[in-house]
Scaffold this motif. Structure first.
Motif, PDB file in Angstrom:
ATOM      1  N   TRP A   1      -5.910   9.842  -2.160  1.00  0.00           N
ATOM      2  CA  TRP A   1      -7.288  10.039  -2.623  1.00  0.00           C
ATOM      3  C   TRP A   1      -8.105  10.875  -1.667  1.00  0.00           C
ATOM      4  CZ3 TRP A   1      -7.694   9.545  -7.430  1.00  0.00           C
ATOM      5  CH2 TRP A   1      -6.917   8.591  -8.097  1.00  0.00           C
TER       6      TRP A   1
ATOM      7  N   ALA B   1       0.851  -1.185   0.000  1.00  0.00           N
ATOM      8  CA  ALA B   1       0.000   0.000   0.000  1.00  0.00           C
ATOM      9  C   ALA B   1       0.887   1.235   0.000  1.00  0.00           C
ATOM     10  CB  ALA B   1      -0.905   0.006   1.220  1.00  0.00           C
ATOM     11  N   THR B   2       0.448   2.294  -0.684  1.00  0.00           N
ATOM     12  CA  THR B   2       1.267   3.492  -0.742  1.00  0.00           C
ATOM     13  C   THR B   2       0.752   4.576   0.194  1.00  0.00           C
ATOM     14  OG1 THR B   2      -0.026   4.055  -2.679  1.00  0.00           O
ATOM     15  CG2 THR B   2       2.198   3.225  -3.059  1.00  0.00           C
TER      16      THR B   2
ATOM     17  N   SER C   1      -4.994   5.377   3.056  1.00  0.00           N
ATOM     18  CA  SER C   1      -6.325   5.139   2.512  1.00  0.00           C
ATOM     19  C   SER C   1      -6.400   3.884   1.644  1.00  0.00           C
ATOM     20  CB  SER C   1      -6.770   6.361   1.711  1.00  0.00           C
ATOM     21  OG  SER C   1      -5.728   6.769   0.862  1.00  0.00           O
ATOM     22  N   THR C   2      -5.276   3.358   1.193  1.00  0.00           N
ATOM     23  CA  THR C   2      -5.340   2.136   0.385  1.00  0.00           C
ATOM     24  C   THR C   2      -4.832   0.936   1.175  1.00  0.00           C
ATOM     25  OG1 THR C   2      -3.185   2.683  -0.570  1.00  0.00           O
ATOM     26  CG2 THR C   2      -5.108   3.284  -1.843  1.00  0.00           C
ATOM     27  N   SER C   3      -4.586   1.121   2.465  1.00  0.00           N
ATOM     28  CA  SER C   3      -3.998   0.055   3.266  1.00  0.00           C
ATOM     29  C   SER C   3      -5.076  -0.636   4.120  1.00  0.00           C
ATOM     30  CB  SER C   3      -2.923   0.671   4.163  1.00  0.00           C
ATOM     31  OG  SER C   3      -2.634  -0.143   5.252  1.00  0.00           O
ATOM     32  N   LEU C   4      -5.037  -1.952   4.126  1.00  0.00           N
ATOM     33  CA  LEU C   4      -5.967  -2.713   4.974  1.00  0.00           C
ATOM     34  C   LEU C   4      -5.142  -3.579   5.923  1.00  0.00           C
ATOM     35  CD1 LEU C   4      -8.668  -4.100   2.475  1.00  0.00           C
ATOM     36  CD2 LEU C   4      -8.749  -2.019   3.830  1.00  0.00           C
TER      37      LEU C   4
ATOM     38  N   GLN D   1     -13.293   7.906   4.123  1.00  0.00           N
ATOM     39  CA  GLN D   1     -13.464   9.158   3.389  1.00  0.00           C
ATOM     40  C   GLN D   1     -14.923   9.563   3.350  1.00  0.00           C
ATOM     41  OE1 GLN D   1     -11.707   6.636   1.816  1.00  0.00           O
ATOM     42  NE2 GLN D   1      -9.684   7.506   2.153  1.00  0.00           N
TER      43      GLN D   1
END
Lengths: 391, 390
Positions: free
Chosen positions: A343, A63-64, A67-70, A102
């Motif tokens: 994002w 993940a970068t 918000s895209t990390s789980l 978000q």
């Protein structure tokens, strides 16, 4: 012997139109440069001032951004075993499990919508993120539908005034009450909304976390902890918080590149305009120059005088350009952009830094010297007898 | 007439250095104008294609980042069972992505395998490519932008690490580099492959970032845009439907609003050029007051003086404008720079229409810059002018 500065100064007003046109050209270019650089400086500042080198942000490998990390809850627990993690005076481990959701909010200026980060945190987060300070209202109560909002977010987006109800959650049907406003040294988290983690997770129907932030006892221990977290025991991605936010500044590099290309082109254009004016100045003053030579001024003094004259125009134009830039920047100061890494929107204020001002001064000086040099040399080569005879 | 031409030529070459400097001072801003407007037009063209495709983009209501369930597709399709008005629905899941050990972000999306081709006809895939897409679960279409940068060709086996689940390298077979697609940055692969990989790692599957809904006519688009949102109102996952152009525009506006800012900038540079040209013309005029006065005293009309200065200004600026417009056109059409990628949109194309417009602006600059001196020349009082010469 050098010519008195007042000689150059007065000469500028002999050709009022020409001087003022050149002056405007340089002012506009300086203003454009300063405004573009203020954008870059503002973004850099809000991201650079975010993060504490003793804080480590743990994300899913690959993940970068948060918000895209789980991260699964059991993985989050493994993070706590990392070496060197600090404890507070109550003996609690300084690790903050956070959820980054978000929500879309309308902008106050009517320019559409913004995707705002909603961060679900526990009480411990406020010990780890020391820079977060309430400036109005109170902290949310755990388990309640209450949130506190960042100052930058409140200034830019609707529904975030103290006491207002902001609809959030996966279906946008959960009514959260704004109970406080916080500041964080102008850093990126000021663009966020913070609420109790359990309520936020429930409202957004999320079972995974986004990140775990741990604080080590001393920034020097961070490396060891990061190695442990990335190693076989945990297998998650760990970065110091400062590094994480610095990586998000890649967007500003694009602005800086674009700015440099445009400014170089515009700067060269300005050099031509200045050279043109100065050539005209030299041509119309040939007799005067011949006279100066006759009464004993050497060539070098003449060159210095004309370069100075060109510099005078450019430097005063630079001051004017900087003033215009400062005015425009203050008018359009409250900006934000949608990061293509997180994002979510990142708010920033346009900033005129000493570096911006220095760059503008350097550009104006370069334009002045380069544009003035060739005409000045020509002036110094005036053939005395010929010029005087012509009269 | 002949006299005028000779005179004009003499005037222009009288101070070659000044003429050249003016040309350059006008030409450079024109060049900036051409480059900025080319970017703006690139964005416009991209948006126009979005509008032309008559597609609705359906996203989650609270945020585009929140996923929608895959099942929404069936419900959207059910709004028009005949498939005459809503011709095709394709669910797309954005997974970001990068190459291993290379932080350059890629825009990788997983699309419904069965409806991708019919929803995105502008990709103009060949029959072979369509067959490969349908047969091979690991098929991937790489936009010509990244394909060129990374050197990926049809037939290559490539590996991409998504920045979203499953977060680990996935293997793909390149079946097309979509040279015809107006959006040359996006990368598409099959969603059934993604779902399988997600299942292996225990991540939630069957999620969709947005649905593209292709409509038959503009009327259908407007009508179903509302119908779709109404169909999901009050459900767990409410939707927000926009026509594709509005959707893309909203996105661009949130990312620095490049088109708007470049337009402002090019306006400013034109202004700078006007001032630079005006400077020259006023200097020329001052140098030639005596001459003008002499001409007029010899019986040439004020109109002659006016047209003389005006044409000179026009010629100088057009010349500068011509160079300023031709250089970027040639550079971005015939040299390796034509592959230059603009972040966000696509390859920078400098169209000759833009260059012609720039030339028009240069002519305008010439007109404006010459007005004041030529007016002065026309109205000049001969006796006073001659007397003032010391």
């Amino acid at each position: 012997m050098a010519l008195p500065l007042s000689y150059n100064w007065r000469n500028l007003f002999v050709r009022k139109l020409s001087t003022s046109l050149t002056f405007s050209v340089v002012s506009i270019i300086v203003a454009v440069l300063s405004i573009l650089l203020s954008f870059a400086a503002g973004i850099n500042d809000s991201l650079r001032s975010t993060g504490n080198p003793a804080n480590i942000i743990v994300l899913r490998t690959g993940a970068t951004a948060e918000s895209t990390s789980l991260i699964k809850p059991d993985e989050a627990n493994r993070v706590l075993q990392a070496p060197g993690i600090a404890q507070d005076d109550k003996g609690r481990t300084l690790a903050s499990q956070e959820l980054c959701a978000q929500t879309t909010l309308p902008r106050k200026d009517g320019r559409g919508i913004a995707n705002v980060c909603v961060r679900g945190v526990d009480e411990i987060a406020f010990t780890i993120h020391k820079e977060v300070r309430l400036i109005e209202g109170r902290l949310f109560n755990v388990g309640q539908m209450e949130v506190i909002v960042g100052k930058a977010a409140q200034e830019r987006y609707k529904h975030l005034a103290l006491g207002e109800i902001v609809p959030m959650g996966r279906s946008g049907d959960r009514a959260y009450k704004v109970v406080g406003v916080f500041e964080a040294d102008g850093s990126a988290v000021e663009s966020e909304i913070w609420g109790p983690r359990t309520s936020i997770m429930d409202s957004f129907r999320r079972t995974f976390l986004s990140s775990v932030i741990v604080q080590v006892k001393d920034a020097g221990l961070a490396r060891e902890a990061i190695d442990y977290l990335q190693g076989p025991a945990v297998r998650l991605k760990a970065k110091s918080e400062t590094e994480y936010y610095e990586d998000l500044t890649s967007k500003t590099r694009e602005i800086v590149v674009l700015t440099s290309v445009l400014i170089t082109l515009m700067g060269i254009g300005a050099v031509f305009a200045v050279a043109n004016t100065m050539y005209a100045a030299v041509d119309s003053r040939r007799r005067e120059i011949a006279m100066l030579r006759t009464i004993g001024f050497v060539r070098r003094s003449i060159i210095t005088a004309f370069v100075l004259e060109s510099l005078l125009i450019c430097m005063s134009a630079c001051v004017c350009g900087l003033i215009i830039a400062a005015l425009v920047s203050s008018m359009i100061s409250k900006q934000d952009f949608l990061s293509d890494t997180t994002w979510t929107v990142l708010a920033y204020d346009l900033k005129m830094t000493p570096w911006t001002i220095g760059t503008a001064l350097a550009l104006a000086a370069a334009v002045g010297v380069i544009g003035g040099l060739a005409p000045a040399v020509r002036a110094s080569r005036t053939k005395v007898i010929e010029a005087l005879r012509k009269a | 007439m002949n006299l005028r031409l000779v005179y004009l030529h003499r005037n222009l070459t009288r101070n070659v250095r000044r003429s050249l400097l003016t040309c350059a001072a006008v030409g450079l801003p024109i060049m900036i104008y051409v480059l900025s407007m080319s970017v703006v037009h690139g964005v416009d063209k991209f948006l126009d294609n979005s509008a032309k495709q008559l597609r609705i983009v359906v996203t989650q209501k609270t945020s585009i980042v929140n996923p929608l369930p895959e099942g929404h597709r069936k419900k959207i399709e059910a709004l028009d069972e005949s498939k005459q008005r809503l011709t095709s629905v394709c669910g797309v899941q954005w997974i970001g992505g990068q190459r291993e050990n290379d932080p350059t972000p890629l825009s990788v999306m997983a699309a419904d395998a069965d409806s991708f081709v019919s929803t995105m006809p502008e990709y103009e895939l060949t029959q072979d490519e369509i067959d490969a897409w349908q047969k091979d679960r690991q098929a991937i279409i790489i936009g010509s932008g990244p394909a060129g940068q990374l050197g990926w060709k049809i037939g290559d086996r490539v590996s991409i690490v998504p920045t979203l689940p499953p977060y680990r390298a996935m293997e793909f077979h390149v079946i097309s580099t979509a040279p015809k697609a107006p959006d040359n940055q996006s990368i598409f692969f099959r969603k059934d492959y993604l779902n399988e990989e997600l299942k292996k790692d225990g991540f939630p599957e069957g999620q969709v970032s947005f649905f593209f809904v292709k409509c038959a006519t503009k009327k259908d688009l407007d009508e179903f845009r509302e119908k779709i949102d109404a169909a999901f109102a009050g459900s767990l996952d409410e939707t927000r439907s926009l026509d594709e152009k509005t959707f893309m525009n909203e996105f661009i506006a949130q990312q620095f609003d490049l088109p708007k800012n470049l337009a402002i900038l090019s306006g400013l540079t034109v202004f700078v050029a006007i001032m630079a040209a005006m400077n020259t013309m006023s200097m020329n005029f001052r140098d030639r007051i005596a001459e003008m006065a002499t001409l007029k005293s010899l019986g040439f009309s004020g109109g002659f003086a006016f047209s003389l200065i005006q044409t000179e200004s026009l010629l100088l600026c057009s010349l500068g404008g011509l160079v300023g417009a031709i250089v970027p056109f040639v550079v971005f059409t015939y040299t390796p720079a034509r592959d230059f990628q603009v972040p966000l949109i696509q390859t920078l194309v400098v169209e000759w229409v833009t260059c012609m417009k720039a030339l028009g602006i240069a002519v305008f600059i010439g007109l404006v810059a010459g007005v004041w001196p030529s007016w002065m020349a026309m109205r000049m009082h001969v006796v006073r002018a001659l007397r003032n010469l010391e």
